[in-house]
Structure formats: C-alpha cells, structure tokens
Design a protein around this motif. Structure first.
Motif, PDB file in Angstrom:
ATOM      1  N   PHE A 206       0.833  -1.199   0.000  1.00 39.48           N
ATOM      2  CA  PHE A 206       0.000   0.000   0.000  1.00 39.48           C
ATOM      3  C   PHE A 206       0.869   1.250   0.000  1.00 39.48           C
ATOM      4  CE2 PHE A 206      -2.830   3.241   1.499  1.00 39.48           C
ATOM      5  CZ  PHE A 206      -4.079   2.889   1.002  1.00 39.48           C
ATOM      6  N   ALA A 207       1.975   1.224   0.769  1.00 41.45           N
ATOM      7  CA  ALA A 207       2.886   2.375   0.802  1.00 41.45           C
ATOM      8  C   ALA A 207       3.527   2.603  -0.559  1.00 41.45           C
ATOM      9  CB  ALA A 207       3.963   2.153   1.866  1.00 41.45           C
ATOM     10  N   ILE A 208       3.872   1.506  -1.257  1.00 38.09           N
ATOM     11  CA  ILE A 208       4.436   1.632  -2.606  1.00 38.09           C
ATOM     12  C   ILE A 208       3.405   2.237  -3.549  1.00 38.09           C
ATOM     13  CG2 ILE A 208       5.320   0.348  -4.590  1.00 38.09           C
ATOM     14  CD1 ILE A 208       6.430  -1.714  -2.623  1.00 38.09           C
ATOM     15  N   ALA A 209       2.185   1.716  -3.492  1.00 39.71           N
ATOM     16  CA  ALA A 209       1.127   2.189  -4.389  1.00 39.71           C
ATOM     17  C   ALA A 209       0.821   3.663  -4.160  1.00 39.71           C
ATOM     18  CB  ALA A 209      -0.138   1.349  -4.195  1.00 39.71           C
ATOM     19  N   LYS A 293      -1.062  16.650   7.697  1.00 45.35           N
ATOM     20  CA  LYS A 293      -2.192  16.560   6.765  1.00 45.35           C
ATOM     21  C   LYS A 293      -3.078  15.385   7.132  1.00 45.35           C
ATOM     22  CE  LYS A 293      -1.918  14.230   3.206  1.00 45.35           C
ATOM     23  NZ  LYS A 293      -2.266  12.840   2.770  1.00 45.35           N
ATOM     24  N   ASN A 294      -2.471  14.238   7.443  1.00 50.49           N
ATOM     25  CA  ASN A 294      -3.250  13.080   7.891  1.00 50.49           C
ATOM     26  C   ASN A 294      -3.958  13.364   9.214  1.00 50.49           C
ATOM     27  OD1 ASN A 294      -2.551  11.496   5.673  1.00 50.49           O
ATOM     28  ND2 ASN A 294      -0.742  10.646   6.669  1.00 50.49           N
ATOM     29  N   LEU A 295      -3.278  14.103  10.090  1.00 44.80           N
ATOM     30  CA  LEU A 295      -3.897  14.475  11.363  1.00 44.80           C
ATOM     31  C   LEU A 295      -5.127  15.346  11.139  1.00 44.80           C
ATOM     32  CD1 LEU A 295      -3.772  14.412  14.453  1.00 44.80           C
ATOM     33  CD2 LEU A 295      -2.182  16.336  14.374  1.00 44.80           C
ATOM     34  N   LEU A 296      -5.052  16.245  10.167  1.00 44.02           N
ATOM     35  CA  LEU A 296      -6.197  17.096   9.835  1.00 44.02           C
ATOM     36  C   LEU A 296      -7.337  16.276   9.244  1.00 44.02           C
ATOM     37  CD1 LEU A 296      -7.248  20.027   9.693  1.00 44.02           C
ATOM     38  CD2 LEU A 296      -6.267  20.163   7.398  1.00 44.02           C
ATOM     39  N   ILE A 297      -7.002  15.288   8.413  1.00 39.89           N
ATOM     40  CA  ILE A 297      -8.031  14.414   7.839  1.00 39.89           C
ATOM     41  C   ILE A 297      -8.715  13.611   8.941  1.00 39.89           C
ATOM     42  CG2 ILE A 297      -8.386  12.382   6.377  1.00 39.89           C
ATOM     43  CD1 ILE A 297      -6.230  13.465   4.520  1.00 39.89           C
ATOM     44  N   VAL A 298      -7.921  13.063   9.857  1.00 41.22           N
ATOM     45  CA  VAL A 298      -8.494  12.293  10.971  1.00 41.22           C
ATOM     46  C   VAL A 298      -9.383  13.180  11.837  1.00 41.22           C
ATOM     47  CG1 VAL A 298      -7.907  11.034  13.078  1.00 41.22           C
ATOM     48  CG2 VAL A 298      -6.621  10.601  10.996  1.00 41.22           C
ATOM     49  N   LYS A 299      -8.995  14.440  11.965  1.00 41.05           N
ATOM     50  CA  LYS A 299      -9.752  15.374  12.795  1.00 41.05           C
ATOM     51  C   LYS A 299     -11.098  15.742  12.178  1.00 41.05           C
ATOM     52  CE  LYS A 299     -10.056  18.404  16.263  1.00 41.05           C
ATOM     53  NZ  LYS A 299     -10.052  18.029  17.695  1.00 41.05           N
ATOM     54  N   PRO A 307      -8.796   5.059   6.403  1.00 32.21           N
ATOM     55  CA  PRO A 307      -7.771   4.222   5.755  1.00 32.21           C
ATOM     56  C   PRO A 307      -7.543   4.598   4.295  1.00 32.21           C
ATOM     57  CG  PRO A 307      -9.257   2.871   7.083  1.00 32.21           C
ATOM     58  CD  PRO A 307      -9.853   4.237   7.028  1.00 32.21           C
ATOM     59  N   GLU A 308      -8.619   4.902   3.593  1.00 32.26           N
ATOM     60  CA  GLU A 308      -8.485   5.241   2.177  1.00 32.26           C
ATOM     61  C   GLU A 308      -7.832   6.604   1.974  1.00 32.26           C
ATOM     62  OE1 GLU A 308     -11.352   6.005  -1.741  1.00 32.26           O
ATOM     63  OE2 GLU A 308     -12.195   5.205   0.127  1.00 32.26           O
ATOM     64  N   LEU A 309      -8.202   7.588   2.799  1.00 32.81           N
ATOM     65  CA  LEU A 309      -7.706   8.950   2.612  1.00 32.81           C
ATOM     66  C   LEU A 309      -6.286   9.138   3.122  1.00 32.81           C
ATOM     67  CD1 LEU A 309     -10.898  10.991   3.614  1.00 32.81           C
ATOM     68  CD2 LEU A 309     -10.065  10.499   1.314  1.00 32.81           C
ATOM     69  N   THR A 310      -5.916   8.419   4.163  1.00 33.29           N
ATOM     70  CA  THR A 310      -4.589   8.609   4.764  1.00 33.29           C
ATOM     71  C   THR A 310      -3.579   7.552   4.351  1.00 33.29           C
ATOM     72  OG1 THR A 310      -5.168   7.344   6.752  1.00 33.29           O
ATOM     73  CG2 THR A 310      -5.647   9.709   6.763  1.00 33.29           C
ATOM     74  N   GLY A 311      -4.057   6.369   3.975  1.00 30.42           N
ATOM     75  CA  GLY A 311      -3.132   5.276   3.664  1.00 30.42           C
ATOM     76  C   GLY A 311      -2.485   4.665   4.892  1.00 30.42           C
ATOM     77  N   LEU A 312      -3.066   4.887   6.070  1.00 27.05           N
ATOM     78  CA  LEU A 312      -2.518   4.354   7.311  1.00 27.05           C
ATOM     79  C   LEU A 312      -3.264   3.101   7.729  1.00 27.05           C
ATOM     80  CD1 LEU A 312      -2.232   7.731   9.284  1.00 27.05           C
ATOM     81  CD2 LEU A 312      -0.446   6.584   7.968  1.00 27.05           C
ATOM     82  N   ASN A 313      -2.589   2.250   8.506  1.00 23.92           N
ATOM     83  CA  ASN A 313      -3.249   1.048   9.007  1.00 23.92           C
ATOM     84  C   ASN A 313      -3.987   1.368  10.313  1.00 23.92           C
ATOM     85  OD1 ASN A 313      -1.249   1.111  11.027  1.00 23.92           O
ATOM     86  ND2 ASN A 313       0.109  -0.212   9.813  1.00 23.92           N
ATOM     87  N   GLU A 314      -4.650   0.377  10.858  1.00 27.14           N
ATOM     88  CA  GLU A 314      -5.490   0.595  12.038  1.00 27.14           C
ATOM     89  C   GLU A 314      -4.706   1.087  13.258  1.00 27.14           C
ATOM     90  OE1 GLU A 314      -8.692   0.682  12.387  1.00 27.14           O
ATOM     91  OE2 GLU A 314      -9.003   0.276  10.272  1.00 27.14           O
ATOM     92  N   PRO A 315      -3.561   0.466  13.602  1.00 25.93           N
ATOM     93  CA  PRO A 315      -2.809   0.983  14.758  1.00 25.93           C
ATOM     94  C   PRO A 315      -2.352   2.430  14.579  1.00 25.93           C
ATOM     95  CG  PRO A 315      -2.063  -1.227  14.192  1.00 25.93           C
ATOM     96  CD  PRO A 315      -2.953  -0.782  13.078  1.00 25.93           C
TER      97      PRO A 315
END
Length: 584
Positions: A206-209, A293-299, A307-315
């Motif tokens: 996912f990180a590569i993609a 930016k990911n923190l703002l999206i989560v907020k 998961p789709e917008l940030t590309g991060l896993n659950e943890p």
C-alpha cells in the motif's frame, strides 16, 4: 544479475486490452472500435506518466496487425505479435519526439508513409512525447494526419497535451488516461509479488502504491528494487520508507507529540536523531507536513474513510486519533502553514540545518502560537464590531476640569463627585450589556465609548462639536447647534459610521441613529467643548498650542487674517460654532 533478467515493469507489461490495469473507459472504447471495424487514422493518448499510454498503443497495434486481426485478443504467436512484444517490429515504428523533433525528422516519416506494410495490415506510427515536436514539424505532419494513406495509422502519446497544436488535436481521436487508483495498483503488485515469490506485507504494498502517485510503472520499479530485500525476511513499511528516504510513522509521531506538548528540547532531540540517520531537512519537513495533513483528515473526516484517505493502518490511525483531541482544527492548519513557510525557506537557504532547527522550535512553540492566534481572532472581532473594553480610558480625565466651569443644570451642581466615579472604573469600564438600558447618569461614558468605536478621526473631531441626547439600544440621538453640521453628517457617510459604531457598541444590527438640530427640551451634556476650552482655562499649558500656529505662515500672526486660515470645511464649522473666532 543474470543476462536474461528482465525488469518487472517490462516483464509484466500488459499485452492485451483485458490485462490493462485501470483505464476502463479506454478499454471499452477501443474494444468497441475494433469489434465494429471503426478504426481511426489518428489517435491521441494523453495522461500522467506510467498510466499505460505507450502500452495501450502497442496493444492496439498488435490487435490490428495480428494475423487474426483486427481482434481484441491478439494471438501473441504470429510473427507480427512477436515483433511487437520484443520491440523489434517492422510495420510498427516507435519514435521518441524528444530526440526527433525537427522538421527534417517529420519529413523523413512522411517519405516512409508511402511504403506498404510488410507483415501486418497497417503501418502504425507511435510518436511518444509528441508535444516536444517543433511547430514546423507539426505543420509538416499536419497534411498527412488530415488525409493519410488508407493503411497508415498514427498514435500520438503525450503527458502535456496543452502543448500540442489544436489543429493536430482536432484531427485525432483523443483518449485521456487517468491516474490508476491506489487499490488497483496494490492489487496488481500483490499479483506480481505472488508470481515472483516476493515476501512483502500488504502495508508495504500500500505504501508503494500510494507513493507512485497513480503511475503503475513507478510502483512496479520500486517493487523490483525492494524484491532484493525479501529473500530472508518480510519486506515492511519501514523498508519502503528506507528506500524512499522517508521518515517512519513512529518517528513522525514522536516529533508531533513534542510539538503538541510545546517541548522544545524534546523536539530538537528527536530531530537530531532523525537528521543524524541521514535524512535531509527538506525531506524531514515534507514528511512532517504529510503527517499533519493526515492528522487534519483524521480530525475532520468520517472514521470509515480514514484508511483510504490517509493510507494508514489501524494501529497508526488509532494513535493519530489520540493526538487529534489535543489540537483544534485551526491549530493544525496553523502548523501546516508554518511548515510550508519553512519548506520554502529551506529551499533557498545555504544552511538548511539551521532553518530546520528554527522551524521545529517554532512549531514546538504551540502554547504561545495558540495565544497569538487567539489575540488575532480578538483583534478581528473588534474590527468587525466587538465592544472595546479599554477605549474609554483616555477620555475620562478630560471632563474633569470642564464640568465645574460649564453652566450645568441643577443635577450637575456636584461636579467633583462624578469625577471620582469616572476615574475609579477607568481601567475596567465596559459598556452596559444589550439587555440593560443605560440610565442618564452614564451617558458621558457611553458617549466617549461611542466616539472610540468610530474609526475616522475626522468624524470623531466633528462629533466633539455635538451634544448626545440619548444613547441606548432604543436609539442614538445627537444634536448640533448649526444646521450646516446637521446636513453634513446626514448627507455623507459620517452617519453610517455612527450607525456602525452604535451597532458595534450594543452588539446589534439595527440601532436607530438620529442627527438633528438642538431643541429647547434636550438635556445638555457639557462635554463638547472639552478639546479647546481646556487650553483656555489653564494658563500654564497656553504655550502648548504653539505647534499649530507654527505650521502656518508667519503672516498669520495677526488677528485679522483669520478668514484666510479657513482651508477646510471643518474649520468653517468650528468658526460658525464659536461665532467666527479662533480660540488660541
């Protein structure tokens, strides 16, 4: 490396329209054209790099020149198909416009156009990066593109379609290639990894993609590079970040925690650890901006989309969810703006590490920055109409020496008493709330507050010649002794300034304001002569007004030339009010 080794991006290049990843609209249109026999003489493929333009051009050429063609499923076994697969075709000519951009190169193509195909049914010209051709070369191709021989097809590919002449675009069927979705790239990488027995985690794929920005070729090349690490252990996200020169999520999270806690020393300590490991300042701030930016999206976004917008896993999302409660949206935006500022500074700086440390210390100054932001918001609120709490302070001392000398009505006989009342609350005075109507005793303070809310100095000076009869939420009534002054206030924007000041003062939007002549029943508030009689009653400050006459020519020292000194309407109004005499 084996002599027969083929890079993965070449080995897994799609050979049919069916195996083309993404671009469903292109596959459907070309499939229908082949099946219906509606083959155009010229195509224009445009889109970002690595999205399949050249591969689609080769697939189309193979489909048309296959011995079973035109067909949507070329056999791949005939001589024409094999030549195209091995990139040595006779009837399919690939030209790099970047190195063949002159008019002579275009004329060479035109000379060969007349030859009939050898193995296939069509002679196909694939011109890559066609926008690199000169205008003369374009014009040389224009006539052939308009009326080509029956067995010649042109396929033009470009990443910058806006540079292609409109006359060329109008003669081609245009297909816009879109960026391939992250999920499609990830699924295709998993297919390749399984076929090649590459031991790699889904998070790493996912990180590569996500890093490929919608380009399949870049993602496959990166997977090929990482495949060397998957012989003894599973390839992880940290391995991907290491190859890309990116900072791990855990390190970015540590820096963010120190910034949120306003811990300058802790932030610098983590920064030095990251910098010492070989990361460049620009890369550090770029990765940090992506984290915020990911923190703002989560907020701000729904949890299902994270998961789709940030590309991060659950943890990772869970950890950011804990940080989002410590920051407000405007604080995150503020930090992103500051990071963007320091990125620009670092790009131009000679000592990048110095600016990196300054930037991190500034970001870690969270508490102070938040306070500054609050102050900025308060200033904006005051400018937009909030009631100033300290504006009346400079005016409470002026009425003190005037009131005893003014002919006031009986209720105002005890002049010293109001002086003490106005001086005492000097530092903490606030206008009455909107729900409470002010009584007549505090009209002096309300009048001074109203004047303080008026931004124009000229309007403030004019109103000092007026008498406030009423100042409340029910309305503001201001009187003058001179008709000219009444007309000037009513006929200009000065009245609107008074309305705005009254609305701001009472936190309202509809406080009526009346400007009229003074009437016999009006209560007289003796505050209007405060600016000039102060100098008349105190002999010692008499030299103080000297600067005003100093700015006038020396001829004006006489009494008679008072009329030549009338240069503005305001001076005329003052003369009318004081019977045509200057008070000096």
């Amino acid at each position: 490396m084996s002599e027969n080794y083929v890079p993965l991006y070449r080995k897994y290049r799609p050979q049919t329209l069916e195996t083309l990843v993404g671009q469903e609209h292109v596959k459907k249109a070309l499939t229908s054209a082949i099946e219906l026999g509606k083959i155009s003489h010229a195509y224009l493929f445009t889109g970002p790099r690595g999205t399949g333009k050249t591969s689609t051009a080769r697939i189309l050429a193979k489909s048309l020149n296959c011995k079973n063609g035109p067909t949507t499923n070329p056999c791949g076994e005939c001589e024409s198909c094999k030549d195209i697969t091995n990139s040595i075709p006779i009837d399919v000519i690939e030209i790099d416009a970047a190195s063949n951009r002159k008019v002579e190169d275009a004329q060479s193509i035109l000379e060969k156009v007349q030859y009939v195909p050898v193995n296939g049914k069509y002679k196909i010209y694939i011109i890559d990066e066609v926008h690199m051709l000169t205008n003369h070369a374009f014009n040389a191709l224009l006539k052939t593109l308009e009326e080509p021989p029956e067995n010649v097809i042109f396929i033009l590919a470009t990443t910058e379609v806006h540079k292609v002449l409109d006359t060329i675009k109008s003669r081609c069927q245009r297909f816009d290639f879109r960026r391939i979705t992250t999920d499609d790239i990830k699924n295709h990488l998993r297919f390749i990894s399984d076929k090649e027995k590459i031991n790699i985690s889904d998070d790493a794929l996912f990180a590569i993609a996500k890093n490929s920005a919608g380009g399949m070729r870049d993602s496959i090349s990166l997977l090929d590079q990482l495949s060397l690490l998957g012989t003894t252990k599973e390839i992880t996200v940290d391995d991907v970040n290491s190859v890309l020169g990116r900072i791990s999520f855990d390190i970015l999270s540590k820096i963010t925690e120190q910034i949120i806690a306003s811990n300058h020393a802790g932030a610098i300590e983590v920064l030095n650890e990251v910098y010492s490991s070989g990361n460049e300042p620009l890369q550090i701030l770029t990765n940090l901006s992506e984290y915020f930016k990911n923190l703002l999206i989560v907020k701000t976004c729904s949890k299902d989309l994270l998961p789709e917008l940030t590309g991060l896993n659950e943890p990772q999302i869970k950890e950011i969810l804990g940080q989002k409660e410590k920051l407000e949206v405007q604080q995150i935006v503020f930090l992103l703006e500051r990071i963007s500022y320091y990125i620009k500074e670092i790009k131009q700086a000679t000592n990048q590490h110095l600016w990196l440390e300054i930037g991190i210390i500034d970001l870690a100054n969270m508490a102070e920055n938040s306070t500054l932001l609050d102050l900025q918001n308060r200033v904006k609120a005051l400018e937009g109409g909030a009631v100033p709490t300290q504006m009346p302070t400079p005016v409470v001392t002026r009425p003190a020496p005037i009131q005893p000398a003014a002919p006031a009505p009986a209720p105002k006989a005890e002049a010293p008493k109001p002086q003490e009342k106005t001086i005492a609350p000097q530092e903490t005075f606030t206008p009455p709330p909107m729900s409470k109507k002010p009584d007549g005793n505090d009209i002096v303070s309300l009048w001074q507050c109203l004047l303080a809310n008026i931004k124009s100095p000229a309007t403030q000076a004019l109103l000092k010649l007026a008498n406030p009869v009423q100042i409340s939420t029910d309305g503001v009534i201001i009187t003058f002794k001179n008709e000219r002054l009444v007309a000037q206030v009513n006929d200009t924007n000065k009245k609107q300034q008074i309305i705005d000041a009254a609305n701001a003062m009472f936190n309202s939007s509809s406080v009526p304001v009346t400007i009229r002549m003074a009437q016999s029943g009006d209560t007289k508030i003796e505050i209007k002569p405060q600016a000039q009689p102060v100098q008349v009653q105190t002999p010692t400050p008499a030299p103080a007004p000297a600067p005003a006459p100093q700015s006038k020519p020396t001829e004006e020292t006489q009494n008679k030339p008072q009329e030549p000194r009338i240069e503005t309407d305001q001076e005329k109004m003052v003369l009318d009010l004081f019977d045509g005499k200057y008070v000096e």
